[in-house]
Scaffold this motif. Structure first.
Motif, PDB file in Angstrom:
ATOM      1  N   THR A  33       0.828  -1.209   0.000  1.00 50.48           N
ATOM      2  CA  THR A  33       0.000   0.000   0.000  1.00 50.48           C
ATOM      3  C   THR A  33       0.858   1.252   0.000  1.00 50.48           C
ATOM      4  O   THR A  33       0.555   2.229  -0.702  1.00 50.48           O
ATOM      5  CB  THR A  33      -0.934   0.006   1.226  1.00 50.48           C
ATOM      6  N   VAL A  34       1.931   1.245   0.774  1.00 50.05           N
ATOM      7  CA  VAL A  34       2.863   2.377   0.781  1.00 50.05           C
ATOM      8  C   VAL A  34       3.496   2.556  -0.593  1.00 50.05           C
ATOM      9  O   VAL A  34       3.610   3.676  -1.110  1.00 50.05           O
ATOM     10  CB  VAL A  34       3.946   2.177   1.859  1.00 50.05           C
ATOM     11  N   ILE A  35       3.891   1.444  -1.208  1.00 55.71           N
ATOM     12  CA  ILE A  35       4.482   1.508  -2.552  1.00 55.71           C
ATOM     13  C   ILE A  35       3.479   2.086  -3.543  1.00 55.71           C
ATOM     14  O   ILE A  35       3.803   2.943  -4.371  1.00 55.71           O
ATOM     15  CB  ILE A  35       4.953   0.114  -3.003  1.00 55.71           C
ATOM     16  N   TYR A  36       2.235   1.611  -3.446  1.00 57.93           N
ATOM     17  CA  TYR A  36       1.188   2.012  -4.391  1.00 57.93           C
ATOM     18  C   TYR A  36       0.827   3.488  -4.253  1.00 57.93           C
ATOM     19  O   TYR A  36       0.615   4.182  -5.252  1.00 57.93           O
ATOM     20  CB  TYR A  36      -0.044   1.137  -4.153  1.00 57.93           C
ATOM     21  N   THR A  37       0.746   3.973  -3.019  1.00 53.86           N
ATOM     22  CA  THR A  37       0.270   5.337  -2.789  1.00 53.86           C
ATOM     23  C   THR A  37       1.379   6.380  -2.741  1.00 53.86           C
ATOM     24  O   THR A  37       1.132   7.544  -3.051  1.00 53.86           O
ATOM     25  CB  THR A  37      -0.516   5.412  -1.462  1.00 53.86           C
ATOM     26  N   LEU A  38       2.608   5.972  -2.375  1.00 57.73           N
ATOM     27  CA  LEU A  38       3.685   6.950  -2.195  1.00 57.73           C
ATOM     28  C   LEU A  38       4.862   6.744  -3.143  1.00 57.73           C
ATOM     29  O   LEU A  38       5.362   7.712  -3.721  1.00 57.73           O
ATOM     30  CB  LEU A  38       4.190   6.907  -0.742  1.00 57.73           C
ATOM     31  N   ILE A  39       5.308   5.490  -3.281  1.00 58.27           N
ATOM     32  CA  ILE A  39       6.504   5.231  -4.080  1.00 58.27           C
ATOM     33  C   ILE A  39       6.219   5.323  -5.577  1.00 58.27           C
ATOM     34  O   ILE A  39       6.984   5.924  -6.340  1.00 58.27           O
ATOM     35  CB  ILE A  39       7.108   3.859  -3.737  1.00 58.27           C
ATOM     36  N   THR A  40       5.097   4.724  -6.011  1.00 65.59           N
ATOM     37  CA  THR A  40       4.775   4.715  -7.442  1.00 65.59           C
ATOM     38  C   THR A  40       4.639   6.113  -8.038  1.00 65.59           C
ATOM     39  O   THR A  40       5.169   6.368  -9.128  1.00 65.59           O
ATOM     40  CB  THR A  40       3.489   3.904  -7.693  1.00 65.59           C
ATOM     41  N   PRO A  41       3.940   7.067  -7.389  1.00 70.79           N
ATOM     42  CA  PRO A  41       3.882   8.428  -7.950  1.00 70.79           C
ATOM     43  C   PRO A  41       5.246   9.099  -8.068  1.00 70.79           C
ATOM     44  O   PRO A  41       5.412  10.015  -8.878  1.00 70.79           O
ATOM     45  CB  PRO A  41       2.998   9.186  -6.938  1.00 70.79           C
ATOM     46  N   LEU A  42       6.229   8.630  -7.273  1.00 68.97           N
ATOM     47  CA  LEU A  42       7.595   9.153  -7.400  1.00 68.97           C
ATOM     48  C   LEU A  42       8.355   8.428  -8.496  1.00 68.97           C
ATOM     49  O   LEU A  42       9.152   9.048  -9.224  1.00 68.97           O
ATOM     50  CB  LEU A  42       8.332   9.008  -6.062  1.00 68.97           C
ATOM     51  N   LEU A  43       8.127   7.119  -8.641  1.00 72.90           N
ATOM     52  CA  LEU A  43       8.840   6.339  -9.640  1.00 72.90           C
ATOM     53  C   LEU A  43       8.450   6.726 -11.063  1.00 72.90           C
ATOM     54  O   LEU A  43       9.290   6.717 -11.963  1.00 72.90           O
ATOM     55  CB  LEU A  43       8.583   4.843  -9.427  1.00 72.90           C
ATOM     56  N   ASN A  44       7.167   7.044 -11.271  1.00 76.65           N
ATOM     57  CA  ASN A  44       6.698   7.345 -12.623  1.00 76.65           C
ATOM     58  C   ASN A  44       7.509   8.453 -13.308  1.00 76.65           C
ATOM     59  O   ASN A  44       8.004   8.251 -14.423  1.00 76.65           O
ATOM     60  CB  ASN A  44       5.215   7.699 -12.593  1.00 76.65           C
ATOM     61  N   TYR A  56      10.235   7.810 -16.575  1.00 75.14           N
ATOM     62  CA  TYR A  56      10.111   8.508 -17.853  1.00 75.14           C
ATOM     63  C   TYR A  56      11.286   9.435 -18.103  1.00 75.14           C
ATOM     64  O   TYR A  56      11.766   9.566 -19.239  1.00 75.14           O
ATOM     65  CB  TYR A  56       8.800   9.298 -17.891  1.00 75.14           C
ATOM     66  N   SER A  57      11.783  10.095 -17.051  1.00 75.20           N
ATOM     67  CA  SER A  57      12.893  11.029 -17.225  1.00 75.20           C
ATOM     68  C   SER A  57      14.170  10.300 -17.623  1.00 75.20           C
ATOM     69  O   SER A  57      14.950  10.789 -18.449  1.00 75.20           O
ATOM     70  CB  SER A  57      13.130  11.810 -15.929  1.00 75.20           C
ATOM     71  N   LEU A  58      14.393   9.125 -17.036  1.00 74.11           N
ATOM     72  CA  LEU A  58      15.603   8.374 -17.334  1.00 74.11           C
ATOM     73  C   LEU A  58      15.563   7.758 -18.725  1.00 74.11           C
ATOM     74  O   LEU A  58      16.601   7.570 -19.355  1.00 74.11           O
ATOM     75  CB  LEU A  58      15.810   7.272 -16.291  1.00 74.11           C
ATOM     76  N   ARG A  59      14.368   7.437 -19.234  1.00 76.92           N
ATOM     77  CA  ARG A  59      14.235   6.756 -20.516  1.00 76.92           C
ATOM     78  C   ARG A  59      13.999   7.702 -21.688  1.00 76.92           C
ATOM     79  O   ARG A  59      14.224   7.341 -22.835  1.00 76.92           O
ATOM     80  CB  ARG A  59      13.074   5.757 -20.454  1.00 76.92           C
ATOM     81  N   SER A  60      13.543   8.916 -21.406  1.00 75.69           N
ATOM     82  CA  SER A  60      13.183   9.836 -22.482  1.00 75.69           C
ATOM     83  C   SER A  60      14.315  10.822 -22.760  1.00 75.69           C
ATOM     84  O   SER A  60      14.674  11.631 -21.911  1.00 75.69           O
ATOM     85  CB  SER A  60      11.900  10.603 -22.116  1.00 75.69           C
ATOM     86  N   LYS A  61      14.872  10.749 -23.955  1.00 72.35           N
ATOM     87  CA  LYS A  61      15.927  11.687 -24.335  1.00 72.35           C
ATOM     88  C   LYS A  61      15.380  13.104 -24.470  1.00 72.35           C
ATOM     89  O   LYS A  61      16.071  14.076 -24.150  1.00 72.35           O
ATOM     90  CB  LYS A  61      16.554  11.244 -25.659  1.00 72.35           C
ATOM     91  N   ASP A  62      14.131  13.235 -24.944  1.00 71.63           N
ATOM     92  CA  ASP A  62      13.536  14.559 -25.115  1.00 71.63           C
ATOM     93  C   ASP A  62      13.353  15.256 -23.767  1.00 71.63           C
ATOM     94  O   ASP A  62      13.614  16.451 -23.634  1.00 71.63           O
ATOM     95  CB  ASP A  62      12.180  14.447 -25.829  1.00 71.63           C
TER      96      ASP A  62
END
Length: 307
Positions: free
Chosen positions: A265-276, A280-286
């Motif tokens: 639940t902590v991962i779902y509500t707190l960690i995931t919004p940070l990971l997203n 994307y920033s690490l994978r997107s060159k743009d």
């Protein structure tokens, strides 16, 4: 009054958890807001893919803000009780943001399908009008289940002080502490929630089946690698979202799995919004190029930024 589940009774652990979750929340707000700012201000990011990403960042930031500040307040004050009206309000926003994000992820999957499988027709299919319709549907898709669930909630009564096995209020938790028979509410939850989640799940993963089939027909390894790299970030985010949501809502909340359920639940509500945004920033060159350009202009050439 509703009593939330305390994360720890150890005083030293409490301070550690407060600092840890506070840093996560601040980083979540900052990173998602940064993505929104880059998407809005950088002209070369004005494409459907990045506008979808900007909406995802706003959803993540909003969802985290519904649960994290109240949890931080409870941790530092050890005041885990919450009024029923406040609990229902929190549940209202949770039941709105979760379906909205699932349909946004589905829209992003369809966008990747068109970009990879129908590149010559991309500008026609993903026109500004179509994109606006998709985003409008995403932001209204959460209203239907949210209104239905809250209307059904009015038939329930709650009595006394009730303990829920979570640090925030969600619909299944309220049904567990109801003094009224919640059978009708459970059936509505399973029916409406099951249909919407199934539609969103199929709409999210079916485009990837078509994408993988198209990519496998590409003869060159460079072409396959380039095609896969355009959807790796989104597929990672989708996998984390559905894996954690499946565990929270479908795995029985038994005493043996209580600790694991709280961690997920902590991962779902707190960690995931940070990971997203990080994924994307690490994978997107743009995105990385836009961020580097913004830092270069505003930090190294502040006079240029103010003109």
């Amino acid at each position: 009054m509703v009593l939330l589940m305390s994360l720890s009774d150890n005083q030293e652990t409490i301070y550690f958890l407060f600092i840890f979750f506070l840093l996560i929340y601040l980083m979540t707000v900052f990173s998602n807001f940064l993505i929104i700012l880059l998407v809005v201000t950088c002209a070369h990011l004005h494409t459907p893919m990045y506008f979808f990403l900007g909406n995802l960042a706003f959803l993540d930031m909003s969802y985290s803000s519904v649960t994290a500040p109240r949890m931080l307040f409870a941790i530092i004050t050890q005041h885990w009780s919450i009024s029923l009206s406040e609990c229902i309000a929190q549940m209202f926003f949770v039941t709105y943001f979760v379906p909205s994000e699932s349909f946004l992820l589905a829209s992003m999957s369809c966008d990747r399908y068109v970009a990879i499988c129908l590149p010559l027709h991309y500008s026609q299919i993903m026109s500004r009008r179509k994109f606006t319709q998709c985003v409008s549907f995403v932001w209204t898709s959460g209203l239907f289940p949210c209104i239905i669930f809250n209307l059904c909630l009015k038939r329930l009564t709650f009595c006394g002080s009730n303990l829920i096995q979570s640090f925030f209020c969600d619909l299944p938790h309220l049904l567990q502490i109801s003094c009224t028979d919640p059978t009708i509410n459970v059936l509505v939850l399973m029916g409406v929630g099951g249909i919407l989640s199934s539609v969103a799940f199929v709409a999210t993963f079916y485009p990837y089946v078509m994408i993988f089939r198209a990519v496998l027909r590409i003869r060159t390894s460079d072409g396959k690698s380039k095609a896969f790299s355009t959807c790796t970030s989104h597929l990672t985010v989708v996998t984390i979202f559905y894996a954690s949501a499946t565990f929270i809502y479908l795995v029985p909340d038994t005493s043996n799995l209580l600790t694991l359920n709280r961690v997920v639940t902590v991962i779902y509500t707190l960690i995931t919004p940070l990971l997203n945004p990080l994924i994307y920033s690490l994978r997107s060159k743009d995105l990385k190029a836009a961020l580097q350009r913004a830092l270069h202009i505003h930090w190294l050439h502040p006079d240029t930024a103010t003109r």
